[in-house]
Scaffold this motif. Structure first.
Motif, PDB file in Angstrom:
ATOM      1  N   SER A 298       0.830  -1.197   0.000  1.00  0.00           N
ATOM      2  CA  SER A 298       0.000   0.000   0.000  1.00  0.00           C
ATOM      3  C   SER A 298       0.864   1.247   0.000  1.00  0.00           C
ATOM      4  O   SER A 298       0.553   2.243  -0.666  1.00  0.00           O
TER       5      SER A 298
ATOM      6  N   THR B  40       4.017   1.389  -1.187  1.00  0.00           N
ATOM      7  CA  THR B  40       4.845   1.459  -2.393  1.00  0.00           C
ATOM      8  C   THR B  40       4.015   1.388  -3.678  1.00  0.00           C
ATOM      9  O   THR B  40       4.574   1.267  -4.757  1.00  0.00           O
ATOM     10  N   ARG B  41       2.682   1.445  -3.539  1.00  0.00           N
ATOM     11  CA  ARG B  41       1.765   1.364  -4.685  1.00  0.00           C
ATOM     12  C   ARG B  41       1.989   0.081  -5.488  1.00  0.00           C
ATOM     13  O   ARG B  41       2.074   0.102  -6.720  1.00  0.00           O
TER      14      ARG B  41
ATOM     15  N   PHE C  79      -3.065  -2.497  -5.448  1.00  0.00           N
ATOM     16  CA  PHE C  79      -2.381  -1.366  -4.825  1.00  0.00           C
ATOM     17  C   PHE C  79      -1.789  -0.389  -5.844  1.00  0.00           C
ATOM     18  O   PHE C  79      -1.304   0.669  -5.464  1.00  0.00           O
ATOM     19  N   ARG C  80      -1.844  -0.762  -7.141  1.00  0.00           N
ATOM     20  CA  ARG C  80      -1.171   0.041  -8.157  1.00  0.00           C
ATOM     21  C   ARG C  80      -1.756   1.446  -8.279  1.00  0.00           C
ATOM     22  O   ARG C  80      -1.040   2.421  -8.488  1.00  0.00           O
TER      23      ARG C  80
ATOM     24  N   GLU D 145      -3.815   2.843  -6.009  1.00  0.00           N
ATOM     25  CA  GLU D 145      -4.253   3.338  -4.707  1.00  0.00           C
ATOM     26  C   GLU D 145      -3.424   4.546  -4.328  1.00  0.00           C
ATOM     27  O   GLU D 145      -2.229   4.621  -4.581  1.00  0.00           O
ATOM     28  N   THR D 146      -4.046   5.515  -3.707  1.00  0.00           N
ATOM     29  CA  THR D 146      -3.324   6.689  -3.260  1.00  0.00           C
ATOM     30  C   THR D 146      -2.388   6.300  -2.136  1.00  0.00           C
ATOM     31  O   THR D 146      -2.819   5.691  -1.152  1.00  0.00           O
ATOM     32  N   ALA D 147      -1.114   6.607  -2.290  1.00  0.00           N
ATOM     33  CA  ALA D 147      -0.144   6.212  -1.274  1.00  0.00           C
ATOM     34  C   ALA D 147      -0.407   6.948   0.020  1.00  0.00           C
ATOM     35  O   ALA D 147      -0.603   8.165   0.022  1.00  0.00           O
TER      36      ALA D 147
END
Length: 374
Positions: free
Chosen positions: A294, A296-297, A333-334, A336-338
């Motif tokens: 999450s 590190t995207r 997670f790609r 997702e807002t870090a």
């Protein structure tokens, strides 16, 4: 245990290498001596070596000996344990703790039975010795993690005997208590309540812990009758502490994540040993991966730096996760807002029942940003 002893007796009639597995304190050394005593080598030496007690340089000289002048202080030739066990049995305890370099040296000996003392220049000497090895580690896991050679595992694991923990054969507790009492030399007896408490207890230290408890009760009891009150508190109340342990585990992944990103812990030095000792479950490790991905995207390579690993460890890290089914799908997670660094939960490492982690009251630095008082 009777079935195990019967199997060990059958194994003793041959010369096959024996591998003993089981938790610490289950009596692996006793089974090794049992096999030797019932073998054709019984009249020859039984030599035991704790491989975890020596660093590499000393372990090599301990096993293979050294020649005079091979290093400072080597004033005479010294035979190694393999030579001392010639025609007998050598017991390599904690073999799972050997370094990869030492494993390679041991493998060469197991292939041809030849040794050469450290610093020696003469011809190699052939040694006839039966090898029994033991560990409380899961060798398959250590092989998957790159910490143990697969070819050495197959070489020492010809006959595999697993010694169950004491909690899985409680029917033997009364017999073991009688033997432990006999060892003390005191004519004591345990009341029915005391025996019931011993049978109910989970025995994390296995037979070794049982022997210690009986010996303590034998010497501290005021009479020859040992009652429930003479036993340690954790045995009188076997559920004590379980709720606290559960509460400490609730936020395990979150707390360990904070410890990693703060730099107090590293993955290989702390998370890896906890997982291999089963103090950290697959669920905990997957949750830790989700927290990291999450941040590190979804970039697994970026996890290396986040978790205190060099870039060169990428393949080892991914193989470890795959081997233990702990890899997490990175796709969610790609996009997702870090999360911001400030959003990480401000938590100290809890009081966990792990040797590697701080005990109660040892707090890590908070991740909450400082600011003016409200």
């Amino acid at each position: 245990m009777r079935e195990l002893c019967a199997t060990a007796a059958r194994v003793a009639t041959g010369d096959a290498k024996v591998f003993l597995s089981g938790e610490s304190g289950v009596g692996k050394d006793l089974i090794a001596q049992y096999i030797h005593a019932r073998s054709s080598r019984a009249g020859r030496p039984f030599v035991a070596v704790n491989c975890a007690a020596f660093p590499d340089t000393l372990l090599e000289t301990e096993l293979f000996g050294h020649a005079r002048g091979s290093f400072t202080g080597a004033y005479r030739d010294k035979p190694g344990r393999f030579e001392l066990a010639h025609h007998g049995t050598i017991f390599l305890d904690e073999v799972g703790e050997m370094s990869l370099q030492m494993q390679a040296i041991l493998l060469r000996f197991l292939e041809n039975g030849e040794i050469q003392r450290v610093g020696g220049t003469g011809p190699r000497v052939h040694v006839d010795v039966r090898v029994i090895s033991a560990t409380n580690r899961d060798l398959a896991e250590r092989v998957a993690s790159g910490l143990f050679r697969k070819d050495l595992m197959y070489r020492i694991k010809v006959v595999h005997l697993h010694i169950p923990p004491l909690r899985e054969h409680r029917e033997d507790i009364r017999m073991l208590v009688e033997r432990a009492i006999a060892r003390t030399g005191r004519p004591i007896r345990l009341t029915p309540d005391a025996l019931t408490a011993l049978e109910r207890y989970s025995w994390p230290g296995n037979v070794r812990e049982l022997q210690n408890v009986v010996e303590q009760a034998a010497w501290l009891s005021e009479s020859d009758e040992v009652s429930l009150k003479d036993l340690p508190e954790q045995i009188r109340s076997p559920t004590a502490g379980l709720r606290r342990k559960h509460e400490r585990r609730r936020q395990l992944a979150d707390d360990l994540y904070v410890a990693l990103v703060d730099g107090h812990y590293t993955f290989w030095d702390h998370m890896h040993p906890l997982f291999l000792k089963r103090d950290m479950t697959r669920h905990d490790l997957r949750q830790l991966m989700r927290r990291g991905l999450s941040a590190t995207r979804g970039n697994y390579r970026a996890l290396l730096k986040l978790f205190g690993m060099p870039d060169s460890d990428y393949k080892r890290f991914m193989n470890f996760l795959a081997a233990h089914d702990c890899a997490v799908d990175f796709h969610p997670f790609r996009f997702e807002t870090a999360p911001s660094r400030a959003a990480a939960p401000a938590a100290s490492v809890p009081s966990l029942p792990f040797d590697e982690l701080p005990g109660p009251g040892k707090m890590l630095a908070s991740t909450r940003p400082s600011g003016p008082a409200a």
